[in-house]
Enzyme design. Sequence first.
Site, PDB file in Angstrom:
ATOM      1  N   ARG A 124       0.681  -1.110  -0.040  1.00 30.77           N
ATOM      2  CA  ARG A 124      -0.050   0.017  -0.025  1.00 30.77           C
ATOM      3  C   ARG A 124       0.781   1.241  -0.013  1.00 30.77           C
ATOM      4  O   ARG A 124       1.791   1.342   0.378  1.00 30.77           O
ATOM      5  CB  ARG A 124      -1.042  -0.043   1.313  1.00 30.77           C
ATOM      6  CG  ARG A 124      -1.911  -1.330   1.276  1.00 30.77           C
ATOM      7  CD  ARG A 124      -2.796  -1.351   2.293  1.00 30.77           C
ATOM      8  NE  ARG A 124      -3.637  -0.265   2.166  1.00 30.77           N
ATOM      9  CZ  ARG A 124      -4.543   0.079   3.474  1.00 30.77           C
ATOM     10  NH1 ARG A 124      -4.504  -0.791   4.473  1.00 30.77           N
ATOM     11  NH2 ARG A 124      -5.393   1.174   3.433  1.00 30.77           N
ATOM     12  N   SER A 168      -8.398  11.643   2.480  1.00 31.68           N
ATOM     13  CA  SER A 168      -7.987  10.723   3.346  1.00 31.68           C
ATOM     14  C   SER A 168      -7.825  11.099   4.703  1.00 31.68           C
ATOM     15  O   SER A 168      -7.030  12.088   4.960  1.00 31.68           O
ATOM     16  CB  SER A 168      -6.532  10.281   2.776  1.00 31.68           C
ATOM     17  OG  SER A 168      -5.951   9.424   3.693  1.00 31.68           O
ATOM     18  N   GLN A 170      -6.417   9.410   7.059  1.00 28.98           N
ATOM     19  CA  GLN A 170      -5.426   8.830   7.571  1.00 28.98           C
ATOM     20  C   GLN A 170      -4.126   9.921   7.241  1.00 28.98           C
ATOM     21  O   GLN A 170      -3.437  10.263   7.857  1.00 28.98           O
ATOM     22  CB  GLN A 170      -4.947   7.415   6.968  1.00 28.98           C
ATOM     23  CG  GLN A 170      -5.893   6.390   7.100  1.00 28.98           C
ATOM     24  CD  GLN A 170      -5.618   4.959   6.617  1.00 28.98           C
ATOM     25  OE1 GLN A 170      -4.783   4.911   5.851  1.00 28.98           O
ATOM     26  NE2 GLN A 170      -6.089   3.923   7.100  1.00 28.98           N
ATOM     27  N   ASP A 316     -15.552   2.500   3.751  1.00 27.70           N
ATOM     28  CA  ASP A 316     -15.350   1.139   4.121  1.00 27.70           C
ATOM     29  C   ASP A 316     -16.446   0.399   4.018  1.00 27.70           C
ATOM     30  O   ASP A 316     -16.599  -0.697   3.982  1.00 27.70           O
ATOM     31  CB  ASP A 316     -14.983   1.250   5.554  1.00 27.70           C
ATOM     32  CG  ASP A 316     -13.452   1.748   5.835  1.00 27.70           C
ATOM     33  OD1 ASP A 316     -12.587   1.688   4.755  1.00 27.70           O
ATOM     34  OD2 ASP A 316     -13.203   2.340   7.025  1.00 27.70           O
ATOM     35  N   ARG A 347     -10.565  -3.617  -3.502  1.00 25.39           N
ATOM     36  CA  ARG A 347     -11.600  -3.763  -3.311  1.00 25.39           C
ATOM     37  C   ARG A 347     -12.654  -3.638  -4.277  1.00 25.39           C
ATOM     38  O   ARG A 347     -13.646  -4.521  -4.297  1.00 25.39           O
ATOM     39  CB  ARG A 347     -12.246  -3.075  -2.143  1.00 25.39           C
ATOM     40  CG  ARG A 347     -11.518  -3.255  -0.818  1.00 25.39           C
ATOM     41  CD  ARG A 347     -12.199  -2.577   0.399  1.00 25.39           C
ATOM     42  NE  ARG A 347     -11.403  -3.187   1.737  1.00 25.39           N
ATOM     43  CZ  ARG A 347     -11.574  -2.614   2.690  1.00 25.39           C
ATOM     44  NH1 ARG A 347     -11.892  -1.337   2.975  1.00 25.39           N
ATOM     45  NH2 ARG A 347     -11.007  -3.250   3.879  1.00 25.39           N
ATOM     46  N   ARG A 389     -12.950  -6.681   5.044  1.00 24.66           N
ATOM     47  CA  ARG A 389     -14.392  -6.163   4.552  1.00 24.66           C
ATOM     48  C   ARG A 389     -14.943  -6.836   3.584  1.00 24.66           C
ATOM     49  O   ARG A 389     -16.056  -7.165   3.419  1.00 24.66           O
ATOM     50  CB  ARG A 389     -14.373  -4.817   4.456  1.00 24.66           C
ATOM     51  CG  ARG A 389     -13.959  -3.973   5.679  1.00 24.66           C
ATOM     52  CD  ARG A 389     -14.273  -2.518   5.629  1.00 24.66           C
ATOM     53  NE  ARG A 389     -13.312  -1.725   6.756  1.00 24.66           N
ATOM     54  CZ  ARG A 389     -13.767  -1.663   7.838  1.00 24.66           C
ATOM     55  NH1 ARG A 389     -14.683  -2.306   8.638  1.00 24.66           N
ATOM     56  NH2 ARG A 389     -12.972  -0.840   8.720  1.00 24.66           N
TER      57      ARG A 389
END
Length: 431
Positions: A124, A168, A170, A316, A347, A389
Site C-alpha cells: 500500500r 484521506s 489517514q 469502508d 476492493r 471487509r
Amino acid sequence: MKADRLEITPAVRIGGVAAVPGDKAISHRLAMMGAIADGRTVIRNFAESADCASTLECLRRLRVPIDRKGTTVTVEGRGLRGLQKPSSELDAGNSGTTVRFMAGLVSGFPFESTFIGDASLSRRPMKRVIDPLRRFGATIEARDDNYLPMKVSGGGLRPIDFKLPIPSAQLKSCVLLAGLYASGTTRVHEPVPSRNHTEIALAEFGAHIRTGPNTIEIDGGASLHGKEFTVPGDVSSAAFFIVAALAVPGSRLTLTNVGLNPTRSGLINLLEDRQAKIAIAEMSASGGEAVGNVVVESSDIPGLEIGGSWIPNVIDEIPVLAVLGTRTQNGIRIRDASELRVKESDRINAVAVNLRALGAEVEEFPDGLFVPGRQTLHSGVVDSFGDHRIAMAFAVAGLLADGPVTIKNPGCVGISFPSFFDILAEIRQGK
Ligand code: S3P
C-alpha cells in the site's frame, strides 16, 4: 478462527438486539493520543480489532506502558516529548491507520523508527504521508520511496500549510499529529471532508486545534491531558448487519450504542433517503462523538448512486453496499472511489470477482462499480482476498443467496471484527 473455509447458508430472517464492538478508528486515535498525553488515559469498549492491537504493540515498543483487561485499555501517558527510541521495528501488521498515523507521531522525535507490515500493507502506498512529513523536516527512507519498510526520524519540525491531494482521514491525521510537534501553527485544507475523529479526539485531549469549513489548524507544542473515554460501537461493523437486515425479508434488528458521527454514518443517511426503514433512537454523546441505537427493518430500496464527496464517508462500507445493490430495484452505482483499489485488497476487483462467482452481473470501472438490481445470488465459492471487509460483505451475500456460499480464508475478519461470525449466528432467526 482456524478454518480456511466457512460456509454461510441462506438466512430466513435477521432479528433481535445486538451490540457491535468499539470503533476501530476511534480506538487507534485514543491510544496514540493517550500515549503522548500527560497522565493516565482509560479507554473503555476499546476495539477488539487486530489492527488496534498492532497500534498498542507499536506504542509499547516506543516504551509506553499499556495495560489491557478485556476491552478496557489503560495508557500511562509519557507526555508530548516522552516517546523513546523503539526497542525493535514497529510492526503495523495489516493496519494502514497504524503506520500512517504513527509516521506522523514519530516524526516529532529525533530517533529512528522503522515501520514494517504484512504483505498487504507492504503493497500500500506511503508516498502520500512521506511528502508532507518531509516538508515538516522529517527524514524518511522507504522502499521505492513509497512502500514499507519505511524509516522515519525527525524532531525540530517546522509547521506546514497542506492541501490534501486526496480525501484521506489517514493522511489528514498524520499531518495533524506531526503538527503537534512543529514550532508554530500547521494548517490543513480539506477540499472534501473525511472522518473527523482525530480533530474531535485532539480537542478532547486539550490540544490547541481549530476547525473551520474545510480547514483545520493545530498549534505545535501544546500538552495533551489524559482522560477517560468510552468508545462508541463501530458503525462500519454495524453496516454488515444493517445491510443484512434490510435485505433479508421479514427482518427487524436493533443495534445498540452505535457511533453515529455524521462523517461516518453516510450508509445510514443515504439509505434512509432511499426509503430504507432505519430509525435512530436514544441519541447521546461520548467523548465528543454521537452515539445511538439503530433499528433496521427489511426494505425495498429503489437504487442508489454514490460518488463525489459521499465517498470518504462510506469508503469502508462500499463492499457491502455493492452486495446490497443486487437486492435493490435499480442497482447501486459507485464512482469516484479509486482509493478502494489501494485498501487491504483491490476492493473494486475483489467485489466484482466475488459477485460474478455467485452468478451476478457487475460492471467494473477504474473508480467504481455498477451492480444492477433485482439479481439472485447463487451458491458458490468466494475469496476474502485476505481482506476483512470483503469476507464480511460476502458473508452477507451468503445470507441472501439461494444456496450456501463458501468463503475462502474467512479468518481475516479479526482485523476489524473478531466476533463477527458469532454475532451473525445470534441474529439469524428461524434458522
Ligand atoms: C481510516 C480512514 C480510511 C479508512 C480506514 C480507516 C481512519 O482510510 O478506509 O479503514 O481511521 O482514519 P483513508 O483515510 O486512507 O481513506
